[in-house]
Scaffold this active site. Structure first.
Site, PDB file in Angstrom:
ATOM      1  N   SER A 195       0.849  -1.238   0.063  1.00 36.58           N
ATOM      2  CA  SER A 195       0.149  -0.043   0.134  1.00 36.58           C
ATOM      3  C   SER A 195       0.990   1.193   0.010  1.00 36.58           C
ATOM      4  O   SER A 195       1.543   1.552  -0.903  1.00 36.58           O
ATOM      5  CB  SER A 195      -0.938  -0.225   1.210  1.00 36.58           C
ATOM      6  OG  SER A 195      -2.095   0.942   1.002  1.00 36.58           O
TER       7      SER A 195
ATOM      8  N   HIS B  15      -7.437  -5.643   0.723  1.00 31.26           N
ATOM      9  CA  HIS B  15      -6.306  -4.738   1.073  1.00 31.26           C
ATOM     10  C   HIS B  15      -5.717  -5.094   2.416  1.00 31.26           C
ATOM     11  O   HIS B  15      -4.304  -5.435   2.226  1.00 31.26           O
ATOM     12  CB  HIS B  15      -6.852  -3.353   1.300  1.00 31.26           C
ATOM     13  CG  HIS B  15      -5.706  -2.345   1.107  1.00 31.26           C
ATOM     14  ND1 HIS B  15      -5.210  -2.073  -0.116  1.00 31.26           N
ATOM     15  CD2 HIS B  15      -5.127  -1.647   1.880  1.00 31.26           C
ATOM     16  CE1 HIS B  15      -4.241  -1.042   0.033  1.00 31.26           C
ATOM     17  NE2 HIS B  15      -4.377  -0.617   1.300  1.00 31.26           N
TER      18      HIS B  15
END
Ligand SMILES: *[C@@H]1O[C@H](CO)[C@@H](O)[C@H](O)[C@H]1NC(C)=O
Ligand SMILES: *[C@@H]1O[C@H](CO)[C@@H](O)[C@H](O)[C@H]1NC(C)=O
Ligand SMILES: *[C@@H]1O[C@H](CO)[C@@H](O)[C@H](O)[C@H]1NC(C)=O
Ligand SMILES: *[C@@H]1O[C@H](CO)[C@@H](O)[C@H](O)[C@H]1NC(C)=O
Length: 392
Positions: free
Chosen positions: A163, A367
Site C-alpha cells: 500500500s 487490502h
C-alpha cells in the site's frame, strides 16, 4: 450523535477492559512486540537506529539470514514493521526468514518505533510532524536502503511494499532515480499511487476529509492515532474488547477495505490491535486524502500561494512514474476496496518495467488480507517466494 457520550463509553470500556486470562497460543501472541515475535518464531532478531539526512531516527528490525539475499519490507499507512510478523509462522517476515532470506523491516518517521529526532521533540515541536509520503520516500526509504546495503555489503536488495509502502517507493524512484539501481526486484502488494477509480467511487471523501483535518488543526493535533496517544490507546483497547469492540472493529475494517470474514477471524483481532494503529502525522493523512480526492499522484497541496512558493506553480507537480525504472511485480486483489484492480491495472501499464501483473485468484482477498489475512500462505506467500528465488 453526541461525541462526549461516545468518548465516555469508549473511555469506560478502555478502563474496564479485562482481557481473557487463559494463556493459549493466540492469546500469548496478543501480548508480543516485534522482538517477541521474531524470537519466538525465528529465534533471532537485531535492531538498529538509523538517522536520516534530516535528523529523524528510524528503527530498523532485522531477522538475520543469508546476507547475500537481503529483503526489505515497507509497511503501509498507520502500520509498522509489526504488521508483517503478527501472523507468526504464517506471516511474511517469518516465512521469508524460514526460507533463508536476510529480512529487514523499516519503520517510517512518526510511527511508534520511529518517534525520534536529533533535535525536534515529537511531544512539543509541531515541526517534528511536518512530513508525509514525500519525506517517507525521499528520506526514510533511501536511508533504509543505504543502511541495509552497507550492512550486507550488497549492491542491491529485494523490496516488498504494501500500500503506502509502494507509494513511497514510487516517489523515491521518481525523485531520486539513482535508487532504481539499488533495487533488484520489487514486489508491490496492493500498491497505491494515482487512485482514479477510487476517487470516483468516493465522491464525498474531500468533504469528509476536510472536516476531519480541520478538526485536528483546530485542536492542534499533529500526531494521528499515535500508539500511546489517548485516542490511539482508546481505539486499541476498544477494538480488543471481546464483548463489543472486537466485532465492531472487525466489521468496520472488513467493510472499509473489503469484506472477508474468513480471512480475519475474531480471535485474531486483539493481536492486530495490540500493534495497530502505529501512528503518523496529520499531514500524512491529509496528503492521503488528497491522493484519493484528486485521483492524482502529486505532491502535497498547500493551497495556491504556498504551492507557488514551494513548487513554482499554483498546483503541486505530479510524480513521473516513467522514471520509476526498477523491475517489479504488481500483485492486486479483486476485493480490495482501496487499491482497486482498475487503478492497479493503470499503474501496471504506466510503469516502464513491470515484469508481471498478478491478480490473486480469490474473490474475497482484499487490502488488509495482504498482511493480516489467514490465507496468505496459500494465496500469496508461495508466489512471493517463487519471484524472489528468480532474483536471489
Ligand atoms: C485457544 O485456541 C484454540 C485454538 O487454537 C481455540 O479453539 C480456543 O478457543 C482458544 N481459547 C481461548 C480461551 O480463546
Ligand atoms: C519487547 O518486549 C520485551 C519483553 O516483554 C521487552 O523486554 C522489550 O523491551 C520490548 N521491546 C520493545 C522495543 O518494546
Ligand atoms: C513455527 O514453525 C517452525 C518451523 O517450521 C516450527 O518449528 C514451530 O514449531 C512453529 N511454531 C508454531 C508456534 O507453530
Ligand atoms: C557504511 O558503514 C561504515 C562502517 O560500518 C561507515 O563508516 C560508513 O559511513 C557507512 N556508509 C554509509 C553510506 O552509511
Amino acid at each position: 450523535m453526541n461525541h462526549t457520550i461516545i468518548a465516555l463509553i469508549l473511555l469506560t470500556i478502555s478502563i474496564t477492559n479485562t482481557n481473557c486470562k487463559h494463556i493459549n497460543g493466540t492469546l500469548e501472541d496478543k501480548r508480543l512486540n516485534f522482538t517477541g515475535f521474531a524470537l519466538k518464531y525465528a529465534g533471532a532478531v537485531a535492531e538498529y537506529d538509523v538517522t536520516t539526512e534530516d535528523g529523524y531516527i528510524l528503527k530498523l528490525f532485522r531477522i538475520p539470514g543469508d546476507k547475500t539475499k537481503p529483503v526489505l519490507l515497507m509497511h503501509g499507512l498507520l502500520c509498522s514493521s509489526n504488521d508483517f510478523i503478527i501472523r507468526g509462522n504464517d506471516s511474511l517476515a517469518i516465512t521469508l526468514a524460514h526460507a533463508g532470506y536476510d529480512v529487514w523491516l523499516s519503520n517510517y518517521r512518526g510511527n511508534m518505533h520511529s518517534r525520534r529526532h536529533h533535535t525536534r521533540n515529537p511531544d512539543t515541536d509541531a515541526s517534528f510532524w511536518r512530513f508525509g509520503p514525500y519525506e517517507h520516500g525521499y528520506y526514510d526509504l533511501a536511508t533504509s536502503i543505504d543502511f541495509v546495503l552497507n550492512k550486507t555489503k550488497e549492491r542491491s536488495l529485494s523490496l516488498i511494499g504494501h500500500s503506502e509502502g509502494m507509494l513511497i517507493t514510487y516517489i523515491l524512484g521518481a525523485e531520486r532515480p539513482e535508487y532504481n539501481d539499488k533495487i533488484k526486484i520489487v514486489i508491490a502488494l496492493a500498491p497505491a499511487c494515482h487512485l482514479e477509480q477510487i476517487s470516483l467511487r468516493l465522491p464525498k471523501i474531500e468533504q469528509i476529509g476536510s472536516i476531519l483535518i480541520n478538526f485536528l488543526k483546530l485542536h492542534n493535533i499533529e500526531e494521528f492515532l499515535g500508539f500511546n496517544t489517548v485516542s490511539g490507546k482508546m481505539l486499541r483497547n476498544f477494538c480488543s474488547d471481546r464483548f463489543l469492540g472486537n466485532d465492531m472493529c472487525r466489521q468496520f475494517f472488513l467493510f472499509a477495505f473489503g469484506f472477508d470474514p474468513e480471512g480475519l477471524e475474531p480471535s485474531f483481532i486483539p493481536t492486530i490491535f495490540n500493534n495497530f494503529p502505529a501512528g503518523t502525522s496529520r499531514q500524512n493523512i491529509e496528503h492521503s486524502i488528497q491522493f484519493i480526492s484528486s485521483g492524482k499522484f502529486k505532491q502535497f497541496d498547500y493551497g495556491p500561494i504556498t504551492n507557488f512558493i514551494k513548487y513554482g506553480s499554483e498546483v503541486p507537480p505530479e510524480h513521473d512514474l516513467k522514471k520509476v525504472t526498477m523491475k517489479m511485480y504488481i500483485i492486486a486483489a479483486k476485493n480490495d476496496k482501496l487499491s482497486v484492480i482498475e487503478d492497479n491495472g493503470l499503474q501496471a501499464k504506466e510503469l516502464p518495467n513491470v515484469e508481471e501483473y498478478i491478480i490473486i485468484e480469490n474473490e474475497l482477498f482484499n487490502h488488509m488480507d495482504f498482511i493480516w489475512g489467514r490465507h496468505t500462505p496459500k494465496l500469496l506467500h508461495y508466489r512471493i517466494l517463487e519471484i524472489l528465488k528468480k532474483y536471489n
